[in-house]
Design an enzyme around this catalytic site. Structure first.
Site, short mmCIF file in Angstrom:
data_model
loop_
_atom_site.label_atom_id
_atom_site.label_comp_id
_atom_site.label_asym_id
_atom_site.label_seq_id
_atom_site.Cartn_x
_atom_site.Cartn_y
_atom_site.Cartn_z
N ARG A 110 0.84 -1.20 0.00
CA ARG A 110 0.00 0.00 0.00
C ARG A 110 0.88 1.25 0.00
NH1 ARG A 110 -4.40 -0.80 3.94
NH2 ARG A 110 -5.03 -2.35 2.42
N ARG B 248 13.81 -6.19 4.13
CA ARG B 248 12.67 -7.05 4.53
C ARG B 248 11.41 -6.76 3.73
NH1 ARG B 248 12.96 -9.62 9.97
NH2 ARG B 248 15.14 -9.42 10.54
N ARG C 105 -0.40 7.29 10.74
CA ARG C 105 -0.74 5.91 10.35
C ARG C 105 -2.02 5.94 9.54
NH1 ARG C 105 -1.99 0.75 10.50
NH2 ARG C 105 -3.85 0.06 11.61
N VAL C 106 -2.02 5.22 8.43
CA VAL C 106 -3.24 5.05 7.62
C VAL C 106 -3.49 3.55 7.50
CG1 VAL C 106 -3.29 7.23 6.35
CG2 VAL C 106 -1.82 5.41 5.52
N GLY C 107 -4.54 3.07 8.14
CA GLY C 107 -4.76 1.62 8.14
C GLY C 107 -6.21 1.26 8.03
N THR C 108 -6.50 0.02 8.36
CA THR C 108 -7.88 -0.45 8.41
C THR C 108 -8.18 -0.93 9.83
OG1 THR C 108 -7.17 -2.62 7.66
CG2 THR C 108 -8.04 -1.14 5.99
N GLU D 269 -7.75 -1.96 16.00
CA GLU D 269 -6.65 -2.14 15.04
C GLU D 269 -5.46 -2.67 15.85
OE1 GLU D 269 -3.91 0.88 14.73
OE2 GLU D 269 -4.54 0.55 16.79
N GLU E 152 -1.90 -1.12 16.06
CA GLU E 152 -0.63 -0.38 16.07
C GLU E 152 -0.62 0.98 16.78
OE1 GLU E 152 -2.04 -1.51 13.16
OE2 GLU E 152 -0.78 -3.24 12.75
N ASP F 267 -14.34 -3.90 8.32
CA ASP F 267 -15.33 -4.94 8.62
C ASP F 267 -16.19 -4.51 9.80
OD1 ASP F 267 -12.35 -6.15 9.28
OD2 ASP F 267 -13.66 -6.18 11.03
N1 HPA Z 1 -8.83 -6.08 14.49
C1 HPA Z 1 -7.61 -5.63 14.30
N2 HPA Z 1 -7.18 -5.12 13.17
C2 HPA Z 1 -8.05 -5.07 12.16
C3 HPA Z 1 -9.35 -5.53 12.29
C4 HPA Z 1 -9.76 -6.06 13.51
O1 HPA Z 1 -10.90 -6.50 13.69
N3 HPA Z 1 -9.97 -5.36 11.10
C5 HPA Z 1 -9.06 -4.78 10.28
N4 HPA Z 1 -7.89 -4.61 10.91
#
Ligand code: HPA
Length: 235
Positions: free
Chosen positions: A24, A43, A87-90, A178, A180, A203
């Site tokens: 990403r 790495r 940080r850019v995440g999900t 998440e 981090e 989700d």
């Molecule tokens: N937990 C941790 N990290 C995540 C999740 C989660 O449910 N969904 C996407 N990243």
């Protein structure tokens, strides 16, 4: 050079976006930064520096989880003088009213990892940098994006026994889970840097589905634009 980053001095900008996934980082560099140059392949943790709206900006993967991000964030601040990290995440949405693609911004980061217990004799409260947080709030309003600001939860387990969406974390107002932010916030204070974590809900329990590929691209795009436009006000 640091132990895990092979960049030469000056190759990393004062401001950086930190997705978990190095691919990403490559995507952000290729699609958002002008003239991006790769500064790290150690790495496979790809890092790039390029131009965004006339400012020098970097982007680098962190890997997943607190031990991984803590290595890269430490070296970026301590060895390369990075001063602003977003940080850019999900994340998993915890509250029922969140939809797939909503942006959550971590004002604070709860944690069930032992990371902070290794550092402090009591309960440390990892907070985002207030100015970055405020900047993101203003930009989100300007852009008309759905963004929720509050506590997020940095957990040590992705496949955990407890579902955050049916737990005390939810009852006490945590927005999303998440893996981090808490370490990033703690380390930024140690090194006198600014840090913020924003995560897109990928989700949710209600409806019980994951993001489609199109939704992922669109909503991650909104978050990346928000993060970059917030970041460049500080560099
Ligand atoms: N937990 C941790 N990290 C995540 C999740 C989660 O449910 N969904 C996407 N990243």
């Amino acid at each position: 050079m640091s132990i895990h980053i092979s960049a030469k001095p000056g190759e990393i900008a004062k401001g950086i976006l930190l997705p978990g996934d190095p691919k990403r980082a490559e995507y952000i560099a290729g699609n958002y930064l002008g003239g991006a140059v790769c500064f790290n392949r150690v790495r496979g943790m790809l890092g790039f520096t390029g131009d965004y709206k006339g400012k020098k900006v970097s982007v680098m993967g962190t890997g997943m989880g607190i031990p991984s991000i803590s290595i890269y964030a430490t070296e970026l601040m301590k060895d390369y003088g990075v001063e602003n990290l977003i940080r850019v995440g999900t994340c998993g949405g915890v509250q029922d009213n969140f939809g797939i693609g909503d942006i959550l911004v971590g004002q604070g980061a709860c944690c069930n990892s032992d990371f902070n217990n290794h550092v402090f004799p009591g309960t440390y409260c990892p907070l985002a940098d207030f100015n970055l947080l405020r900047g993101a709030w203003l930009k989100a309003k300007q852009k008309g994006l759905t963004a929720h600001f509050g506590n997020i939860m940095s957990g040590d387990m992705f496949y955990r026994e407890e579902d955050f969406r049916d737990s005390r974390w939810k009852e006490y107002g945590v927005l999303g889970g998440e893996m981090e932010a808490a370490a990033l916030y703690t380390l930024a204070k140690k090194y006198g840097a600014r840090a913020l974590a924003m995560v897109t809900v990928s989700d949710v329990k209600v409806g019980g589905r994951n993001m489609t590929a199109d939704e992922r691209e669109q909503s991650l795009g909104n978050m990346i634009g928000l993060a970059l436009d917030t970041l460049i006000e500080f560099i």
